[in-house]
Design a protein around this motif. Sequence first.
Motif, PDB file in Angstrom:
ATOM      1  N   LEU A 103      -8.606 -12.521  17.208  1.00  0.00           N
ATOM      2  CA  LEU A 103      -9.662 -11.826  17.941  1.00  0.00           C
ATOM      3  C   LEU A 103     -10.595 -12.061  16.916  1.00  0.00           C
ATOM      4  N   CYS A 104     -10.295 -11.399  15.981  1.00  0.00           N
ATOM      5  CA  CYS A 104     -11.196 -11.269  14.462  1.00  0.00           C
ATOM      6  C   CYS A 104     -12.067 -12.454  14.259  1.00  0.00           C
ATOM      7  N   PHE A 105     -11.225 -13.749  14.186  1.00  0.00           N
ATOM      8  CA  PHE A 105     -11.718 -15.021  13.777  1.00  0.00           C
ATOM      9  C   PHE A 105     -12.777 -15.362  14.799  1.00  0.00           C
ATOM     10  N   ILE A 106     -12.565 -15.347  16.332  1.00  0.00           N
ATOM     11  CA  ILE A 106     -13.277 -15.626  17.543  1.00  0.00           C
ATOM     12  C   ILE A 106     -14.587 -14.620  17.231  1.00  0.00           C
ATOM     13  N   GLU A 107     -14.456 -13.373  16.911  1.00  0.00           N
ATOM     14  CA  GLU A 107     -15.734 -12.552  17.045  1.00  0.00           C
ATOM     15  C   GLU A 107     -16.512 -12.951  15.890  1.00  0.00           C
ATOM     16  N   GLN A 108     -15.979 -13.107  14.614  1.00  0.00           N
ATOM     17  CA  GLN A 108     -16.750 -13.697  13.394  1.00  0.00           C
ATOM     18  C   GLN A 108     -17.570 -14.927  13.792  1.00  0.00           C
ATOM     19  N   LEU A 109     -17.180 -15.876  14.472  1.00  0.00           N
ATOM     20  CA  LEU A 109     -17.682 -17.135  14.422  1.00  0.00           C
ATOM     21  C   LEU A 109     -18.621 -17.044  15.543  1.00  0.00           C
ATOM     22  N   THR A 110     -18.515 -16.110  16.686  1.00  0.00           N
ATOM     23  CA  THR A 110     -19.434 -16.190  17.698  1.00  0.00           C
ATOM     24  C   THR A 110     -20.532 -15.106  17.726  1.00  0.00           C
ATOM     25  N   ASP A 111     -20.425 -13.888  16.986  1.00  0.00           N
ATOM     26  CA  ASP A 111     -21.335 -12.959  16.890  1.00  0.00           C
ATOM     27  C   ASP A 111     -22.292 -13.080  15.488  1.00  0.00           C
ATOM     28  N   HIS A 112     -23.160 -14.196  15.764  1.00  0.00           N
ATOM     29  CA  HIS A 112     -23.895 -14.114  14.345  1.00  0.00           C
ATOM     30  C   HIS A 112     -25.407 -14.153  14.799  1.00  0.00           C
ATOM     31  N   ALA A 113     -25.725 -13.835  15.816  1.00  0.00           N
ATOM     32  CA  ALA A 113     -27.095 -13.864  16.338  1.00  0.00           C
ATOM     33  C   ALA A 113     -27.758 -12.907  15.652  1.00  0.00           C
ATOM     34  N   HIS A 114     -29.254 -13.285  14.981  1.00  0.00           N
ATOM     35  CA  HIS A 114     -30.340 -12.435  14.811  1.00  0.00           C
ATOM     36  C   HIS A 114     -29.573 -11.660  13.309  1.00  0.00           C
ATOM     37  N   SER A 115     -28.635 -12.233  12.685  1.00  0.00           N
ATOM     38  CA  SER A 115     -28.154 -11.756  11.377  1.00  0.00           C
ATOM     39  C   SER A 115     -27.631 -12.504  10.297  1.00  0.00           C
ATOM     40  N   GLU A 116     -28.660 -12.645   9.357  1.00  0.00           N
ATOM     41  CA  GLU A 116     -28.428 -13.444   8.247  1.00  0.00           C
ATOM     42  C   GLU A 116     -27.099 -13.063   7.558  1.00  0.00           C
ATOM     43  N   LYS A 117     -26.786 -11.956   7.450  1.00  0.00           N
ATOM     44  CA  LYS A 117     -25.399 -11.544   6.994  1.00  0.00           C
ATOM     45  C   LYS A 117     -24.281 -12.118   7.571  1.00  0.00           C
ATOM     46  N   LYS A 118     -24.374 -11.949   9.068  1.00  0.00           N
ATOM     47  CA  LYS A 118     -23.189 -12.560   9.765  1.00  0.00           C
ATOM     48  C   LYS A 118     -23.251 -13.775   9.829  1.00  0.00           C
ATOM     49  N   VAL A 119     -24.381 -14.596   9.686  1.00  0.00           N
ATOM     50  CA  VAL A 119     -24.558 -16.110   9.644  1.00  0.00           C
ATOM     51  C   VAL A 119     -23.650 -16.757   8.229  1.00  0.00           C
ATOM     52  N   ALA A 120     -23.966 -15.754   7.078  1.00  0.00           N
ATOM     53  CA  ALA A 120     -23.301 -15.934   5.943  1.00  0.00           C
ATOM     54  C   ALA A 120     -22.112 -15.872   6.147  1.00  0.00           C
ATOM     55  N   ALA A 121     -21.750 -14.782   6.558  1.00  0.00           N
ATOM     56  CA  ALA A 121     -20.052 -14.718   6.714  1.00  0.00           C
ATOM     57  C   ALA A 121     -19.202 -15.616   7.445  1.00  0.00           C
ATOM     58  N   SER A 122     -20.086 -16.229   8.395  1.00  0.00           N
ATOM     59  CA  SER A 122     -19.422 -17.231   9.182  1.00  0.00           C
ATOM     60  C   SER A 122     -19.373 -18.546   8.584  1.00  0.00           C
ATOM     61  N   LYS A 123     -20.315 -18.874   7.810  1.00  0.00           N
ATOM     62  CA  LYS A 123     -20.450 -20.019   6.846  1.00  0.00           C
ATOM     63  C   LYS A 123     -19.298 -19.706   5.861  1.00  0.00           C
ATOM     64  N   GLU A 124     -19.045 -18.582   5.231  1.00  0.00           N
ATOM     65  CA  GLU A 124     -17.621 -18.375   4.318  1.00  0.00           C
ATOM     66  C   GLU A 124     -16.576 -18.685   5.056  1.00  0.00           C
ATOM     67  N   LEU A 125     -16.331 -17.973   6.270  1.00  0.00           N
ATOM     68  CA  LEU A 125     -15.260 -18.281   7.098  1.00  0.00           C
ATOM     69  C   LEU A 125     -14.839 -19.714   7.521  1.00  0.00           C
TER      70      LEU A 125
END
Length: 619
Positions: A103-125
Motif C-alpha cells: 500500500l505504501c508503494f502504491i501511494e508513493q507512486l500515485t501521490d506525487h501531484a504538485h509536489s517536487e519532493k514527492k516526485v523526487a521520492a517516486s523517482k528514487e523508488l
Amino acid sequence: MRPTDFIPSKDCEMMSSTTSTKQYTPISKHKTILQGLSTEWQKPLSKNTIAQLKQATEAGAWDIWMKHLVSRKRFSSLSQLLGTSTSPLIWSANTSLQRDETLCFIEQLTDHAHSEKKVAASKELLNEWATTHTTNVLDATVAIQNLACAWSLAELSNAIGADLWWAILDQLVNSATDTLQLDIQQQPLAANLLGGELPLVLAYLFPELKSTSELSNQAIDFLSEAVVEMLDGEGMPKACYLPFFGPLLGCWTRCRAIMEQQNKLLWNDAAENQYRWLITQAVRMSRGGGGFAFAMSENLKSDRDLLISAVALSGNKSDRQAARAIVGRKKQRAKRSIAFDPSYHSEWAGVGLLRSKFSKKSRQLGVTYENGENRLELSHGNQILFSGEISTQTLLNGKTINQPTPTDWEQVAWESNADVDYLEIEKDIGEQTKIQRSFLLSRSDHFLVIADAIFCNQDSALQHRIELPLGEGVTVDSQEDTWELMLKSPNALARILPLGLAEWRTGCRNGKLGVKRRLISLEQTGYARAFVPLFIDLSPKRAGRQITWRQLAIGENRQNMPFNVAAGFRVQVGQKQWLIYRSLDRVIPRTVLGQNLLCEYHVSRFQSTGIAKPLLEVQ
C-alpha cells in the motif's frame, strides 16, 4: 435481468498453465529499443512525429517522446477512469503478505501531484525497484508493484531519465510476457494481474510502441478465458477463489474501465456477460457497510469503494439499488423491487449464500464446500459472528472412523423462499457412515439452525462433535444452570441453544456445549443415527427475553419413536415459538406436537392463534 444464454462448462478443470522449471533470466530490451527507434514507433503518432523520431538522435528522440507523453490528451489516469480519490490498485493489495508495504508503494507512486519532493521520492523508488526487481519471483505483491510502475511511467515521464524509463518498461514487458510460470489455480490473483491486467495496461498506456501494443491480444485472450473459466455461468467464482474475490473483482473492474475507453481492447461477449453477472454476485457477497464474505475485515473501506465503482461502471438498476441499500451512506427507501434474490447457490462453485435481505443490518450466511472442507461465515451487518472451517469428529463405539481416502461434500438440497433459505450437503466419513449437514436461515424470524444428521449402517454407539470458529472480537458468556451461550462484541449478538441436549445442565448425560480455543464446541451422543442441531437466535433485540427449548415425543402408529428414528423440538423466545422436526429413518406419517407430518425435515412457526405456519418442508 441479464441474458443467460452463455453457460460455461461445469467441469472442475480450470485453464491450465505450464509451470516452468527453467531459471528465468530477464532480457534487457531497452538498448535494442534505443538503437532501433525507427522501427519501434507507430500510430496513433502522427506521420510527422514518426518522421521526426526516425531522423532524431537518441537524445532528440527521447525529448520528442517525452513531450508527446506529457501533451497527449487521450490518456486518463487510473483514478480518473474510475472516478476515485485513491488509487484503485489498492483493491487488489488486500491479500498480499506484505500488504502494508504494498500500500505504501502504491501511494508513493500515485501521490506525487504538485509536489517536487514527492516526485523526487517516486523517482528514487522507481530507480530502486528497477535495480532490485526480478522475474524469478512472480506473486501478487510483485504484480501490484509492476502495475503501479506501469501507471507511473505515463505520469512521471518528464521527471525520470531515458535510461531508467526504458529499463522499467522493458522489465514490465518481460513480466507481462512471462506468465507461463504462473498456475492460475495456484496463483489466481497473480496470474490475472500479470497475464491479463499488466499487458492490457501497457497496451493502453503506450499504443505508440510496437512492443507494448502487441501485448493487447495476449491480454484480451487471457482475460476472456480466465473470466469465463473461473466463474460458474452466473458470475460466482469457485469456492477456492473466494478469498481473492475482492482483489479479482478489482483487477477485472480496472481492466473493464480501460476497455470502456478503448473498444479495441475489449474481451469477448462471454467474458462481458460473466463480468456483469459478477457484479450482481459482488452485491450478494457484500456485508452490511462494506467488505465481502470470506474477506479480511480490515478491508471494509476499500471493498466498499470497489463495489460502488464496479456497480457504477457496469451494473444495472437492480445492482445499483441493492448496493445502495447495503453500503450507501443514507438509508434508502425502496422505490422499486430488486430484480434478483439476495440468496444464491452454485453447486458447481461449491458456494451457498443465505441472506435475509439487502440492507446494512441484514443477516448473511456464506457456506463453501470444496475439497472435503466446509467453511462458513455468519455476519450481521459488518459484525462477523463465525468465520472459518467447520470441524467435526465422529466416534463409533469409542473409536475414530478410519477413512483412507477423503471424500468431498456434495449438495443434497437447496431451497429459497420468502421465509427461509435452506442448504443441505452430505459427505461419507467411512464405509458405513455419512453426515448430512443442513443450514437454515430464517429471513423474517432472524434465526439460524445448523445441524448434523449422522447415519451409520451398523448398530454402534455414536459420539459426534461439531465446532464452529468464532469471528474476531466475539466473546462468549455461558449460563450457570443451562446450556445456553451468549455471543457478544461487546453488546449481545446472538444466543446459541443445543436443542439435542436437555436445557438444564443438571442431569444432562448425552453431551455438552462449550468454548474451546475460540471454537463453539457441541458434543452429543446417540445410537446408530443422531440429529445434532444448534439453534442460533440472531435477534439482539430478543437477548433479554426468556428462552427455552424442549425435545418432543414423536408418534408413529400410536407409539413413541426413539430419538434415533425421528427428532422433534420446540423452541420459544419471548412470545415466539417454532417447531423443528427431522426424520432419521424412512419418511412415513408421524405426529409431533399435534402436527401430522410426512416429510424428512420440517420447520414451522406457531402463530398467535396456535396454528403452525410451515416455513420449510423437505420431502
